[in-house]
Design an enzyme around this catalytic site. Structure first.
Site, mmCIF file in Angstrom:
data_model
loop_
_atom_site.group_PDB
_atom_site.id
_atom_site.type_symbol
_atom_site.label_atom_id
_atom_site.label_comp_id
_atom_site.label_asym_id
_atom_site.label_seq_id
_atom_site.Cartn_x
_atom_site.Cartn_y
_atom_site.Cartn_z
ATOM 1 N N GLY A 55 8.877 6.522 -8.449
ATOM 2 C CA GLY A 55 7.858 7.317 -9.584
ATOM 3 C C GLY A 55 6.585 6.865 -7.678
ATOM 4 N N GLN A 60 -0.983 7.868 -2.906
ATOM 5 C CA GLN A 60 0.172 7.264 -2.200
ATOM 6 C C GLN A 60 0.193 8.222 -1.343
ATOM 7 O OE1 GLN A 60 3.377 5.771 -5.329
ATOM 8 N NE2 GLN A 60 2.959 4.265 -3.558
ATOM 9 N N CYS A 99 6.958 -1.591 -4.422
ATOM 10 C CA CYS A 99 6.181 -0.371 -4.678
ATOM 11 C C CYS A 99 6.367 0.359 -2.895
ATOM 12 C CB CYS A 99 4.625 -1.156 -4.571
ATOM 13 S SG CYS A 99 3.084 0.543 -4.017
ATOM 14 N N LEU A 100 6.789 1.857 -3.054
ATOM 15 C CA LEU A 100 6.760 2.355 -1.459
ATOM 16 C C LEU A 100 5.639 2.408 -0.735
ATOM 17 C CD1 LEU A 100 8.039 5.995 -3.193
ATOM 18 C CD2 LEU A 100 9.139 3.570 -1.962
ATOM 19 N N HIS A 141 2.181 1.235 -13.137
ATOM 20 C CA HIS A 141 2.407 0.789 -12.579
ATOM 21 C C HIS A 141 1.905 1.988 -11.700
ATOM 22 C CE1 HIS A 141 3.846 -0.292 -8.560
ATOM 23 N NE2 HIS A 141 3.852 -0.085 -8.044
ATOM 24 N N GLU A 142 2.062 3.291 -11.968
ATOM 25 C CA GLU A 142 1.470 4.356 -10.981
ATOM 26 C C GLU A 142 -0.206 5.001 -11.518
ATOM 27 O OE1 GLU A 142 3.279 5.804 -8.556
ATOM 28 O OE2 GLU A 142 5.092 4.673 -9.136
ATOM 29 N N HIS A 145 -2.570 3.120 -9.887
ATOM 30 C CA HIS A 145 -2.512 3.632 -8.207
ATOM 31 C C HIS A 145 -3.875 4.325 -8.727
ATOM 32 C CE1 HIS A 145 0.454 1.943 -5.629
ATOM 33 N NE2 HIS A 145 1.321 2.535 -6.261
HETATM 34 NI NI NI Z 1 3.671 1.918 -6.354
#
Ligand code: NI
Length: 177
Positions: A55, A60, A99-100, A141-142, A145
């Site tokens: 995701g 991000q 998380c990226l 999670h997304e 963000h």
């Molecule tokens: Ni993340």
């Protein structure tokens, strides 16, 4: 080198990491469903796949708009624009998250086991998804963000401090390395 590979290299976006202000912003609704939105979505898919993510949310990659993309087994790739979680299960589940934007750190997080989410596709058409398992996890999670919330914020204070310390350690290593 093939044309496809050139394109994917060009489309790779920079991923903002913990400490960058944009990750803490409340993102704005998408109002215009045009070709620049589709281009951003394509670049986000490429970036997510290259980074081995399941995701990726717009903030991000530096865009403060309500958009995220997912790529989850048995569901596939999908863009969620102006998403709203309209139902969450009473049942909770605990799953390890990463998380990226916080590379290298992982922790178990408790969240509702299933959700119903309504969102718009790149043409502005509304769709609804009932999700459980990994998909429900990624969607929540997304979606966080888009409200400036990171998975580490979902941990208790002691665990949050541990994560911050681990992150600072890694940052120091990045600077000296
Ligand atoms: Ni993340």
């Amino acid at each position: 080198m093939t044309v496809g590979l050139w394109y994917s290299l060009l489309a790779m976006l920079d991923i903002y990491t913990l400490g960058d202000e944009i990750l803490r912003e409340r993102c704005k609704p998408v109002k215009t469903f045009d070709s620049s939105l589709s281009t951003l979505i394509d670049a986000m898919y490429t970036t997510m796949v290259e980074a081995n993510g399941v995701g990726l949310a717009a903030p991000q990659v530096g865009a403060d708009i309500r958009l995220f993309v997912v790529d989850v087994p048995d569901f596939g790739k999908r863009a969620f624009i102006n998403p709203q979680i309209i139902e969450t299960s009473m049942e909770l589940s605990c799953m390890e998250e990463g998380c990226l934007s916080i590379p290298g750190l992982f922790h178990d997080v408790e969240r509702p086991a299933s959700v119903v989410v309504q969102a718009q596709d790149p043409n502005g058409k509304v769709f609804t998804v009932k999700a459980d398992g990994l998909l429900a996890r990624v969607i929540q999670h997304e979606n966080d963000h888009l409200n400036g919330v990171l998975f580490i914020d979902r941990l208790d204070t002691v665990e949050q401090e541990k994560m911050q310390k681990a992150w600072q350690k890694r940052a120091k290593r990045r600077q000296s390395g």
